[in-house]
Design a protein around this motif. Structure first.
Motif, PDB file in Angstrom:
ATOM      1  N   ASP A  89      36.327  10.929  24.198  1.00 28.77           N
ATOM      2  CA  ASP A  89      35.208  10.297  25.197  1.00 28.77           C
ATOM      3  C   ASP A  89      34.269   9.832  24.583  1.00 28.77           C
ATOM      4  OD1 ASP A  89      35.856  11.889  27.523  1.00 28.77           O
ATOM      5  OD2 ASP A  89      35.010  13.993  25.938  1.00 28.77           O
ATOM      6  N   TRP A  90      33.833   9.520  23.337  1.00 31.56           N
ATOM      7  CA  TRP A  90      33.723   8.380  22.219  1.00 31.56           C
ATOM      8  C   TRP A  90      34.112   8.256  21.025  1.00 31.56           C
ATOM      9  CZ3 TRP A  90      27.499  10.243  22.450  1.00 31.56           C
ATOM     10  CH2 TRP A  90      26.751  10.117  23.437  1.00 31.56           C
ATOM     11  N   ILE A  91      33.790   7.443  20.361  1.00 37.23           N
ATOM     12  CA  ILE A  91      34.153   7.197  19.093  1.00 37.23           C
ATOM     13  C   ILE A  91      33.117   7.406  17.676  1.00 37.23           C
ATOM     14  CG2 ILE A  91      35.914   5.368  17.327  1.00 37.23           C
ATOM     15  CD1 ILE A  91      37.318   6.228  19.968  1.00 37.23           C
ATOM     16  N   HIS A  92      32.877   8.609  16.832  1.00 34.11           N
ATOM     17  CA  HIS A  92      32.160   8.505  16.130  1.00 34.11           C
ATOM     18  C   HIS A  92      32.487   8.169  15.452  1.00 34.11           C
ATOM     19  CE1 HIS A  92      28.306  10.957  14.935  1.00 34.11           C
ATOM     20  NE2 HIS A  92      28.815  10.827  14.093  1.00 34.11           N
ATOM     21  N   CYS A  93      30.875   7.170  14.529  1.00 36.82           N
ATOM     22  CA  CYS A  93      31.894   6.098  13.694  1.00 36.82           C
ATOM     23  C   CYS A  93      30.876   6.670  11.895  1.00 36.82           C
ATOM     24  CB  CYS A  93      31.499   4.802  13.140  1.00 36.82           C
ATOM     25  SG  CYS A  93      31.890   4.385  14.329  1.00 36.82           S
ATOM     26  N   SER A 108      35.614  11.948  15.037  1.00 40.06           N
ATOM     27  CA  SER A 108      35.066  11.591  13.541  1.00 40.06           C
ATOM     28  C   SER A 108      36.060  10.491  13.195  1.00 40.06           C
ATOM     29  CB  SER A 108      33.780  11.898  13.203  1.00 40.06           C
ATOM     30  OG  SER A 108      33.698  11.407  11.662  1.00 40.06           O
ATOM     31  N   ILE A 109      35.897   8.876  12.504  1.00 39.35           N
ATOM     32  CA  ILE A 109      36.553   8.214  12.208  1.00 39.35           C
ATOM     33  C   ILE A 109      37.228   8.857  10.761  1.00 39.35           C
ATOM     34  CG2 ILE A 109      37.258   7.014  14.625  1.00 39.35           C
ATOM     35  CD1 ILE A 109      35.114   4.762  12.731  1.00 39.35           C
ATOM     36  N   LEU A 110      36.300   9.502  10.335  1.00 39.76           N
ATOM     37  CA  LEU A 110      35.729   9.108   8.906  1.00 39.76           C
ATOM     38  C   LEU A 110      37.578  10.107   8.358  1.00 39.76           C
ATOM     39  CD1 LEU A 110      33.919   9.221   6.043  1.00 39.76           C
ATOM     40  CD2 LEU A 110      33.605  10.862   6.985  1.00 39.76           C
ATOM     41  N   ALA A 111      38.135  11.629   9.390  1.00 33.59           N
ATOM     42  CA  ALA A 111      38.926  12.047   9.234  1.00 33.59           C
ATOM     43  C   ALA A 111      40.292  11.634   8.952  1.00 33.59           C
ATOM     44  CB  ALA A 111      38.865  13.115  10.173  1.00 33.59           C
ATOM     45  N   ALA A 112      39.908   9.959   9.808  1.00 36.86           N
ATOM     46  CA  ALA A 112      41.432   8.743  10.066  1.00 36.86           C
ATOM     47  C   ALA A 112      42.536   8.689   8.684  1.00 36.86           C
ATOM     48  CB  ALA A 112      40.964   8.173  11.121  1.00 36.86           C
ATOM     49  N   ASP A 113      42.741   8.124   9.386  1.00 40.73           N
ATOM     50  CA  ASP A 113      44.081   7.583   7.586  1.00 40.73           C
ATOM     51  C   ASP A 113      43.392   5.750   7.800  1.00 40.73           C
ATOM     52  OD1 ASP A 113      45.940   6.116   6.727  1.00 40.73           O
ATOM     53  OD2 ASP A 113      47.900   7.152   7.193  1.00 40.73           O
ATOM     54  N   ILE A 172      30.370   7.221   0.319  1.00 41.17           N
ATOM     55  CA  ILE A 172      30.499   5.806   1.170  1.00 41.17           C
ATOM     56  C   ILE A 172      31.047   5.576   1.554  1.00 41.17           C
ATOM     57  CG2 ILE A 172      30.542   3.137   0.165  1.00 41.17           C
ATOM     58  CD1 ILE A 172      29.748   3.794  -2.547  1.00 41.17           C
ATOM     59  N   SER A 173      31.147   5.310   2.907  1.00 38.86           N
ATOM     60  CA  SER A 173      32.714   5.077   3.936  1.00 38.86           C
ATOM     61  C   SER A 173      32.807   3.570   3.878  1.00 38.86           C
ATOM     62  CB  SER A 173      32.221   6.350   5.329  1.00 38.86           C
ATOM     63  OG  SER A 173      31.009   5.833   5.909  1.00 38.86           O
TER      64      SER A 173
END
Length: 245
Positions: free
Chosen positions: A32-36, A10-15, A47-48
């Motif tokens: 395998d997948w990119i979770h958005c 989950s890219i929510l945890a990315a910088d 809000i993301s």
């Protein structure tokens, strides 16, 4: 139907200051997948980002964009996310009054359709739409924030949904607090697609992320005990290790 284990960071945890670089790093690390995770501050208390961000990062990778819409209403925005580059669009059963219509709309846009359930929502909410979906997402935290602890109460729900799915070609995804310590129990319950945020984005390099993804994948695969080999196998609890057969 036994499907290969997929890991969807989950890219929510990315910088977010280096979002493109972070996506390239998890791509190289074996995601395998990119979770958005899309949050609107209304359906969930945060809000993301929206369709414009997904459009901007779409060229960074060819991996599947697994877009989880935690927004309500959702129908007016489906086309925007489809055009932005989503491959799978997942909506919440709780987010609108006409779930069947929403799922039909996603498929009409040429995308895979997913449905998600919050922890307090029974699996019965999706009984009559299973033939409309390509993915069922079980939330194992209350949606709205990253970094929450896994709710072990959801393991029984995962098992029941796996039974409901039967032989349908539907992926069973789990999102919320997934780590190498509970991946085995989640996979043993029937999940085949694991979303992980904080547990993947530990460290600073693609090599760190690769180790994190590999650890979750190994644990999940170890948690699977083929029923044909052991019909008496007991469900795993979080933190337990499955015997390899």
């Amino acid at each position: 139907m036994i499907s290969e284990i997929l890991i969807a960071p989950s890219i929510l945890a990315a910088d977010f200051a280096r979002l493109g670089e972070e996506i390239a790093a998890i791509d190289a690390a074996g995601a395998d997948w990119i979770h958005c995770d899309v949050m609107d501050g209304h359906f969930v208390p945060n809000i993301s980002f929206g369709a414009d961000v997904i459009k901007a990062i779409r060229p960074v990778t060819k991996k599947i964009f697994d877009v989880h819409l935690m927004i309500a209403p959702v129908d007016p925005y489906l086309e925007a996310f489809a055009k932005a580059g989503a491959d799978v669009i997942t909506v919440h059963a709780e987010a609108g009054p006409h779930l069947d219509r929403t799922l039909q709309a996603i498929r009409a846009l040429g995308k895979k359709a997913g449905v998600s359930l919050c922890p307090a929502t029974s699996e019965g909410a999706i009984e009559y739409v299973l033939d409309r979906v390509d993915l069922v997402l079980v939330m194992t935290v209350n949606p709205g924030f990253g970094g929450q602890s896994f709710l072990e109460s959801q393991l029984d729900k995962i098992r029941r949904i796996r039974t409901m799915i039967g032989d349908r070609p539907i992926r069973l995804e789990v999102d919320g607090g997934i780590t190498r310590d509970n991946a085995a129990a989640v996979a043993a319950a029937g999940a085949d697609t694991l979303v992980a945020g904080s547990a993947v984005f530990r460290g600073k390099s693609s090599a760190d992320y690769a180790g994190n993804i590999a650890a979750i994948r190994i644990a999940a695969e170890a948690g699977r005990v083929p029923q044909s080999q052991d019909n008496s196998a007991q469900p795993l609890r979080v933190g337990e290790s499955a015997r390899l057969r």
